[in-house]
Design a protein around this motif. Structure first.
Motif, PDB file in Angstrom:
ATOM      1  N   LYS A  55      -6.315   9.955   2.936  1.00 45.04           N
ATOM      2  CA  LYS A  55      -6.171   8.787   3.535  1.00 45.04           C
ATOM      3  C   LYS A  55      -7.328   8.643   3.644  1.00 45.04           C
ATOM      4  O   LYS A  55      -7.574   7.156   4.050  1.00 45.04           O
ATOM      5  N   ASN A  56      -8.473   8.879   3.914  1.00 40.82           N
ATOM      6  CA  ASN A  56     -10.277   8.068   3.814  1.00 40.82           C
ATOM      7  C   ASN A  56     -10.438   7.547   2.579  1.00 40.82           C
ATOM      8  O   ASN A  56     -10.876   6.272   2.747  1.00 40.82           O
ATOM      9  N   VAL A  57     -10.111   7.867   1.537  1.00 40.84           N
ATOM     10  CA  VAL A  57     -10.252   7.628   0.337  1.00 40.84           C
ATOM     11  C   VAL A  57      -9.383   5.566  -0.223  1.00 40.84           C
ATOM     12  O   VAL A  57     -10.064   5.032  -0.522  1.00 40.84           O
ATOM     13  N   GLU A  58      -7.913   6.377   0.743  1.00 47.04           N
ATOM     14  CA  GLU A  58      -7.258   5.154   0.133  1.00 47.04           C
ATOM     15  C   GLU A  58      -7.711   4.244   1.749  1.00 47.04           C
ATOM     16  O   GLU A  58      -6.974   2.764   0.785  1.00 47.04           O
ATOM     17  N   LEU A  59      -8.594   4.445   2.661  1.00 51.12           N
ATOM     18  CA  LEU A  59      -8.749   3.707   3.332  1.00 51.12           C
ATOM     19  C   LEU A  59      -9.422   1.900   2.705  1.00 51.12           C
ATOM     20  O   LEU A  59      -8.273   0.630   2.687  1.00 51.12           O
ATOM     21  N   GLY A  60      -9.877   1.632   1.793  1.00 47.17           N
ATOM     22  CA  GLY A  60     -10.091   0.241   1.069  1.00 47.17           C
ATOM     23  C   GLY A  60      -9.293   0.162  -0.283  1.00 47.17           C
ATOM     24  O   GLY A  60      -9.200  -1.181  -0.316  1.00 47.17           O
ATOM     25  N   LEU A  61      -8.059   0.397  -0.450  1.00 48.66           N
ATOM     26  CA  LEU A  61      -7.257  -0.189  -0.809  1.00 48.66           C
ATOM     27  C   LEU A  61      -5.602  -0.112  -0.346  1.00 48.66           C
ATOM     28  O   LEU A  61      -5.153  -1.140  -0.582  1.00 48.66           O
ATOM     29  N   GLU A  62      -6.171  -0.387   1.024  1.00 48.77           N
ATOM     30  CA  GLU A  62      -5.224  -0.684   1.950  1.00 48.77           C
ATOM     31  C   GLU A  62      -4.782  -2.376   1.760  1.00 48.77           C
ATOM     32  O   GLU A  62      -3.545  -2.165   2.788  1.00 48.77           O
ATOM     33  N   SER A  63      -6.381  -2.555   1.903  1.00 49.03           N
ATOM     34  CA  SER A  63      -6.262  -4.344   1.381  1.00 49.03           C
ATOM     35  C   SER A  63      -5.281  -4.657   0.188  1.00 49.03           C
ATOM     36  O   SER A  63      -5.099  -6.400   0.362  1.00 49.03           O
ATOM     37  N   LEU A  64      -5.429  -3.877  -0.663  1.00 52.22           N
ATOM     38  CA  LEU A  64      -4.983  -4.458  -2.106  1.00 52.22           C
ATOM     39  C   LEU A  64      -3.860  -4.646  -2.249  1.00 52.22           C
ATOM     40  O   LEU A  64      -2.666  -3.526  -1.722  1.00 52.22           O
ATOM     41  N   ARG A  82     -14.222   7.230  -2.333  1.00 52.90           N
ATOM     42  CA  ARG A  82     -13.608   5.704  -1.615  1.00 52.90           C
ATOM     43  C   ARG A  82     -14.215   5.018  -2.081  1.00 52.90           C
ATOM     44  O   ARG A  82     -13.798   3.558  -2.574  1.00 52.90           O
ATOM     45  N   ALA A  83     -15.678   4.938  -2.605  1.00 50.83           N
ATOM     46  CA  ALA A  83     -15.935   3.571  -3.192  1.00 50.83           C
ATOM     47  C   ALA A  83     -15.956   3.073  -4.566  1.00 50.83           C
ATOM     48  O   ALA A  83     -15.152   1.992  -5.346  1.00 50.83           O
ATOM     49  N   LEU A  84     -15.522   4.274  -5.223  1.00 48.56           N
ATOM     50  CA  LEU A  84     -15.204   4.581  -6.965  1.00 48.56           C
ATOM     51  C   LEU A  84     -13.487   3.781  -6.992  1.00 48.56           C
ATOM     52  O   LEU A  84     -13.849   3.549  -7.434  1.00 48.56           O
ATOM     53  N   ALA A  85     -12.514   4.368  -5.859  1.00 52.46           N
ATOM     54  CA  ALA A  85     -11.692   4.180  -6.196  1.00 52.46           C
ATOM     55  C   ALA A  85     -11.058   2.525  -5.908  1.00 52.46           C
ATOM     56  O   ALA A  85     -10.116   1.185  -6.313  1.00 52.46           O
ATOM     57  N   LEU A  86     -12.048   1.738  -5.702  1.00 55.33           N
ATOM     58  CA  LEU A  86     -12.186   0.215  -4.889  1.00 55.33           C
ATOM     59  C   LEU A  86     -12.269  -0.200  -6.678  1.00 55.33           C
ATOM     60  O   LEU A  86     -11.864  -1.200  -6.856  1.00 55.33           O
TER      61      LEU A  86
END
Length: 261
Positions: free
Chosen positions: A98-107, A150-154
């Motif tokens: 869920k921490n890695v997903e955090l940055g993706l939630e606005s996409l 998390r950074a790379l997932a963006l």
């Protein structure tokens, strides 16, 4: 055709108020960064490294000068250029996944697509088996790998890193430096790294920008010619290390050097 230059820094000046007067922190900073490069900004504490990184990322505005990202003036933070901090910034109540997903939630991603992408990047950093654990159940090195995932997932084009391994012991630091090189080779991300660790700068970088303080200026750029992976014990490595050490001793003859050596 896509330009080789992704970041152009042009004559930056920045001051902060001190006792009612502006105190220059950065002065006449100019350089460019090419796509896929790893750049280190090396200097003593207080020389303005983090301020420079914040201006590149759009978190701070310069007093004069400008930063161009892909030919456009940087005016605010962007998902194309993300910041990775020394303190991992993980939310303790959210699982690793869920921490890695955090940055993706606005996409605009479907929940399954978001979860799958987060899991893929956890796999990339070797932590997919810890997806359901919480940050306090992980070591510092593992937490930093979650932050990297998390950074790379963006899927940013540039990652700005502010002393990301400084809080780790030597073994974890070396391990994560190798991980970073492996991930960068795979993802082709451009990396700008602020550090005061000379070995780290030589080990990771294509070029090292050496900063002096009061006000912060780049007084030398050093291109590291060695191919990767680099051998810390090799004479070529020691040669670059010696150049940097001499540069800082020369510019700060009366100051104690607080670098990791």
């Amino acid at each position: 055709m896509e330009s080789a230059t992704i970041i152009q820094v042009e004559n930056l000046n920045k001051s902060f108020p001190n006792k009612g007067k502006p105190e220059p922190v950065l002065q006449h900073i100019s350089f460019h960064i090419e796509r896929g490069e790893i750049i280190s900004i090396l200097g003593q504490s207080g020389c303005g490294k983090t301020t420079l990184l914040n201006i590149i990322g759009g978190f701070e505005k310069p007093d004069q000068g400008r930063v161009l990202f892909d030919g456009k003036v940087v005016e605010r933070p962007s998902r194309r250029c993300v910041m990775l901090f020394q303190h991992y910034g993980l939310l303790p109540w959210r699982s690793v996944l869920k921490n890695v997903e955090l940055g993706l939630e606005s996409l605009k991603l479907a929940p399954k697509e978001r979860r799958d992408r987060a899991f893929d990047y956890l796999k990339l950093v070797g932590l997919h088996e810890n997806a359901d654990r919480f940050p306090n159940e992980l070591s510092g090195g593992m937490q930093q790998r979650v932050a990297i995932a998390r950074a790379l997932a963006l899927q940013p084009e540039v990652i700005l890193m502010d002393e990301p391994f400084a809080a780790l012991d030597t073994f974890n630091r070396y391990y994560l430096q190798d991980e970073l090189l492996r991930l960068q080779a795979k993802e082709k991300t451009t990396i700008v790294l602020v550090t005061h660790d000379i070995d780290e700068a030589v080990y990771l970088s294509d070029r090292v920008f050496m900063m002096s303080a009061n006000p912060g200026q780049i007084h030398r750029e050093l291109k590291i010619q060695n191919s990767r992976p680099r051998d810390r014990g090799h004479s070529d490595f020691q040669y670059y290390r010696k150049i940097i050490l001499e540069e800082f001793h020369f510019h700060h003859p009366t100051s104690p050097i607080d670098y990791h050596i």
